[in-house]
Design an enzyme around this catalytic site. Structure first.
Site, short mmCIF file in Angstrom:
data_model
loop_
_atom_site.label_atom_id
_atom_site.label_comp_id
_atom_site.label_asym_id
_atom_site.label_seq_id
_atom_site.Cartn_x
_atom_site.Cartn_y
_atom_site.Cartn_z
N HIS A 60 -16.39 37.74 45.56
CA HIS A 60 -15.66 38.89 45.07
C HIS A 60 -14.17 38.73 45.16
O HIS A 60 -13.29 38.68 44.38
CB HIS A 60 -16.29 39.97 45.41
CG HIS A 60 -15.47 41.35 44.73
ND1 HIS A 60 -15.15 41.64 43.75
CD2 HIS A 60 -15.06 42.21 45.69
CE1 HIS A 60 -14.43 42.71 43.71
NE2 HIS A 60 -14.40 43.18 45.16
N HIS A 85 -8.83 41.69 50.82
CA HIS A 85 -8.93 43.43 50.61
C HIS A 85 -10.12 44.17 51.00
O HIS A 85 -10.07 45.31 51.16
CB HIS A 85 -8.63 43.65 49.02
CG HIS A 85 -9.94 43.26 48.04
ND1 HIS A 85 -10.19 42.27 47.65
CD2 HIS A 85 -10.49 44.07 47.46
CE1 HIS A 85 -11.20 42.60 46.96
NE2 HIS A 85 -11.60 43.74 46.94
N ASP A 86 -11.47 43.48 51.09
CA ASP A 86 -12.47 44.21 51.52
C ASP A 86 -12.82 44.16 53.23
O ASP A 86 -13.68 44.38 53.41
CB ASP A 86 -13.63 43.63 50.65
CG ASP A 86 -13.74 44.62 49.47
OD1 ASP A 86 -13.18 45.73 49.31
OD2 ASP A 86 -14.52 43.95 48.36
N GLU A 89 -12.64 47.25 55.15
CA GLU A 89 -13.46 48.13 54.93
C GLU A 89 -15.04 47.76 55.16
O GLU A 89 -15.90 48.58 55.68
CB GLU A 89 -13.64 48.38 53.31
CG GLU A 89 -14.00 49.66 52.74
CD GLU A 89 -14.13 49.85 51.27
OE1 GLU A 89 -12.90 49.54 50.99
OE2 GLU A 89 -14.86 50.43 50.81
N ASP A 90 -15.21 46.53 55.08
CA ASP A 90 -16.81 45.99 54.99
C ASP A 90 -16.98 45.19 56.61
O ASP A 90 -18.22 44.80 56.43
CB ASP A 90 -17.15 45.13 53.74
CG ASP A 90 -17.02 45.91 52.67
OD1 ASP A 90 -16.97 47.14 52.48
OD2 ASP A 90 -17.06 45.26 51.31
N ASP A 151 -9.08 43.97 41.17
CA ASP A 151 -10.49 44.42 41.78
C ASP A 151 -11.41 45.08 40.95
O ASP A 151 -12.58 44.70 40.89
CB ASP A 151 -10.10 45.28 43.11
CG ASP A 151 -11.59 45.76 44.00
OD1 ASP A 151 -12.25 44.76 44.04
OD2 ASP A 151 -11.60 46.83 44.32
MN MN Z 1 -13.26 44.83 45.92
#
Ligand code: MN
Length: 739
Positions: A60, A85-86, A89-90, A151
């Site tokens: 992704h 970018h993630d 967050e993840d 995204d």
């Molecule tokens: Mn994303």
């Protein structure tokens, strides 16, 4: 289903990474090393994680980075930010980690991206407050919104593996927010792909049927275009141009829009494709070359004058440059021809970024991209600029159903339109809500039922002597406040039970009767009060009096000969009217995806939306309202789109069940040339031949033109479509449309 060995996956990941580098045109070794570092870090951070589709998660961010570099033309920092970018967050890595490894700028961009996804992906509703947050993030660094677009594009491409209600929420959000932003920024490629994907999920039938028709007609089209461009090629070669000719089909969504707008069939759209001539000219001569090419083409084919567009002399506000003309082919078909230079073509595909990059190479400077960022930032910040038009549209959508008000400390609260002081209080805290006696709105004293307006500053006034009242349920409109009031009322009423019980025993002794618990139960049932707490509360507070009880006893004894046969005659309805609503709630909470619609759905209340009047066969979506009812909208409905984008969690999957003879009211309008006996012909077709049940029929004629509407009962959209087709066949009728 996704299946790949570990080896294959490694290869796939590496290939994708190389593709990004190739498309970025980055040659600087230091920059390349930074991207490699980000890649390695992201692979490590997302290790073992998978997407819903089964793919390794890292695919992704890689795809997002590829879109950012190849389709938007962004540089090193953006590629790095896309790859990461993630991560915050993840995974367990923090923003601080990112900043230490990749610097402040990248960390800031990622912070912005994480905030946006917090706002959009984690909360179920897109509210005014969040909208403001996005704008603030935007003005911080425009790359945030560009990467967010990348995204979103990849998420739309992989929407297949999401559950239906998620698909509808994401597609609606994309429709309302992201596609217009892409358009405004001149990112045409991304915009039209987003729009196609929106159509694919919201109106799968329409999308598929156009896609099929495009494939079917592709071979014929190719042959036609080859014949069409042959003389153009010859002429341009003779003039010594360096050029290429391509053709591109109109996107499926724009074909669909045209079919809707012009009310025509697929076959009636003459500009299904456009021929594009791309001149490889020097920046200095590109305009002249475009005009010379235009002149050559129009000496071969006759142009349609009202279809000529000159965006070479004055580019569109989003940066688009080209000459457009529509000419008549030798085979009697209009063909649109677009003429542009290689530079203009790249701007058209990638938006402003490409434009400024070109300026760079012309001026030899390195600040083009920054300059472009500044330009967009300016556009977005300046409230007078018409670039803000698209933002105004959202504001309208959002503010029509939402208001925002402030606490004395300046904290913003979003509430639905019509919310009162009581709603505001409960949205702060249930304990504050319960003790509310009023409020100061903009320093003026107001009662608890005062409706709040956007921008109000609200200070809640409380008192610990305040007691909840039943009519608070009429004052509060938000689900949150209402459910808390209900719970609190129940709690409060429990305290009256013993007092109520004492009172009722007193009544019996006053009436000189033995206390009879069975009779009390019957009395309660007769009053249609479901809960015993409520019953004793009403007794305790003397809403139910001794007189009520004695009347009931008299009445019961007079009809006792009946009551022994049929207890319901005696006690009235035994079913709690509230239980139906509870059933619905229960059903929705347990299995919201299991809803299938038909008229037999006795345990779920649904209503067909008035705005779009869906019929069986239409693509529909259910929308859970505050009162527990479900409204069924067509997925094309503007109102539904806004609702879905705003209150995603209330989307209920809805599908029509194939079942027999139900009839739905639907309307048609038609126009045509007036002629004798037309009404008879139309009604005869409908009633005698098709056996349709007509509810109303109006026809009005001016001079030679008539206009009519009819409301009829039909089974589904298939039947309605066939009625439309048959009506169109009647001599004199020009147009038939669904109302
Ligand atoms: Mn994303």
């Amino acid at each position: 289903m996704y299946q790949a060995t570990e080896e294959e996956e490694k290869k796939l990941i590496l290939n994708k990474y190389r593709q990004i580098l190739r498309h970025s045109n980055i040659t600087d070794t230091a920059k390349k090393a930074k991207i490699r570092k980000a890649f390695n870090f992201a692979v490590e951070a997302h290790k073992g994680m998978r997407r819903r589709s089964g793919e390794p998660y890292i695919m992704h961010p890689l795809e997002v980075a590829l879109i950012a570099s190849r389709d938007i033309g962004l540089g090193t920092k953006s590629i790095i930010s896309s790859l990461l970018h993630d991560v915050v967050e993840d995974t367990d890595y923090t923003l601080k980690d990112i900043e230490l490894m990749f610097g402040k700028k990248v960390a800031r961009i990622i912070d912005g991206l994480t905030k946006i996804s917090d706002v959009f992906d984690k909360t179920s509703s897109l509210q005014a407050e969040n909208f403001r947050k996005i704008l603030m993030t935007l003005s911080d660094d425009v790359r945030v919104i560009l990467i967010k677009l990348a995204d979103r594009l990849h998420n739309m491409r992989t929407l297949q593996s999401m559950p239906h209600e998620k698909q509808m929420k994401i597609a609606s959000e994309t429709e309302v927010l992201y596609a217009p932003i892409a358009h405004r920024l001149g990112l045409f490629g991304i915009k039209s792909e987003l729009e196609d994907l929106i159509l694919k999920y919201k109106q799968p039938n329409a999308f598929q049927s156009i896609a099929d028709k495009l494939t079917e007609s592709e071979y014929q089209r190719k042959k036609f275009i080859a014949r069409f461009i042959q003389p153009i090629k010859k002429e341009l070669k003779a003039q010594g141009f360096d050029f290429s000719i391509a053709y591109r089909n109109k996107s499926i969504s724009s074909i669909w829009n045209k079919m809707q707008k012009k009310k025509v069939d697929f076959h009636e759209i003459y500009d299904l494709f456009a021929v594009r001539i791309i001149l490889n000219s020097d920046f200095k001569y590109e305009k002249v070359d475009c005009w010379r090419t235009y002149s050559s083409i129009t000496s071969i084919y006759v142009p349609k004058l009202d279809r000529f567009r000159d965006w070479v002399s004055v580019p569109k506000s989003n940066g688009y440059e080209a000459l457009h003309t529509t000419v008549m082919s030798k085979e009697g078909k209009w063909v649109e021809v677009q003429i542009r230079s290689t530079r203009m073509d790249e701007v058209a595909e990638k938006g402003y970024a490409a434009h400024w990059r070109y300026k760079d190479s012309v001026k030899g400077s390195d600040h083009g991209l920054d300059e472009w960022m500044n330009k967009i930032r300016e556009l977005l910040q300046n409230p007078k600029s018409d670039a803000l038009d698209f933002l105004d549209e959202f504001k309208l959508n959002l503010y029509s159903s939402e208001i925002y008000a402030f606490t004395p400390k300046g904290e913003m609260m979003s509430l639905p339109k019509g919310a009162t002081v009581l709603d505001f209080a409960f949205s702060i805290h249930s304990e504050i809500g319960k003790q509310t006696i009023g409020a100061k709105i903009n320093s003026t004293l107001c009662p608890i039922n005062q409706v709040i307006n956007s921008g109000d500053q609200v200070e809640i006034l409380t008192s610990n002597k305040q007691k909840l009242k039943d009519d608070w349920l009429d004052i509060a409109i938000t689900a949150r406040a209402r459910s808390q009031i209900k719970t609190a009322l129940k709690e409060a009423k429990k305290q009256f039970v013993s007092l109520g019980k004492m009172k009722i025993q007193q009544y019996f002794s006053d009436l000189k009767r033995a206390y009879d618990p069975e009779l009390v139960k019957a009395f309660q049932t007769n009053l249609e009060i479901a809960s015993s707490n409520e019953f004793y509360y009403q007794v305790a507070t003397e809403k139910i009096t001794k007189k009520h009880l004695s009347d009931f006893i008299d009445q019961t004894e007079n009809t006792s000969w009946l009551s022994s046969f049929n207890p319901f005659l005696r006690f009235g309805k035994s079913k709690d009217p509230n239980s139906l609503a509870k059933d619905i709630q229960q059903q929705l909470e347990n299995k919201p995806e299991s809803m299938t619609l038909n008229k037999d759905l006795k345990n779920i209340e649904h209503q067909v939306a008035n705005c779009c009047k869906p019929l069986p066969g239409d693509d529909v979506v259910g929308f859970l309202q505050g009162d527990g009812k479900i409204t069924i909208h067509r997925t094309t409905c503007k109102k539904a789109s806004n609702l879905m984008a705003t209150y995603g969690k209330n989307i209920v999957k809805a599908k029509w069940r194939k079942e027999g003879n139900l009839q739905f009211l639907s309307g048609l309008s038609f126009t045509g040339h007036d002629k004798f006996g037309l009404i008879r012909e139309i009604t005869e077709l409908l009633t005698s031949q098709l056996g349709i049940n007509i509810r109303s029929f109006t026809l009005e004629a001016h001079d030679d033109i008539f206009r009519g509407t009819t409301m009829l009962y039909v089974q589904d959209s298939v039947q309605l479509d066939s009625i439309i087709r048959q009506l169109k066949k009647i001599n004199g009728i020009k147009e038939v449309n669904r109302l």
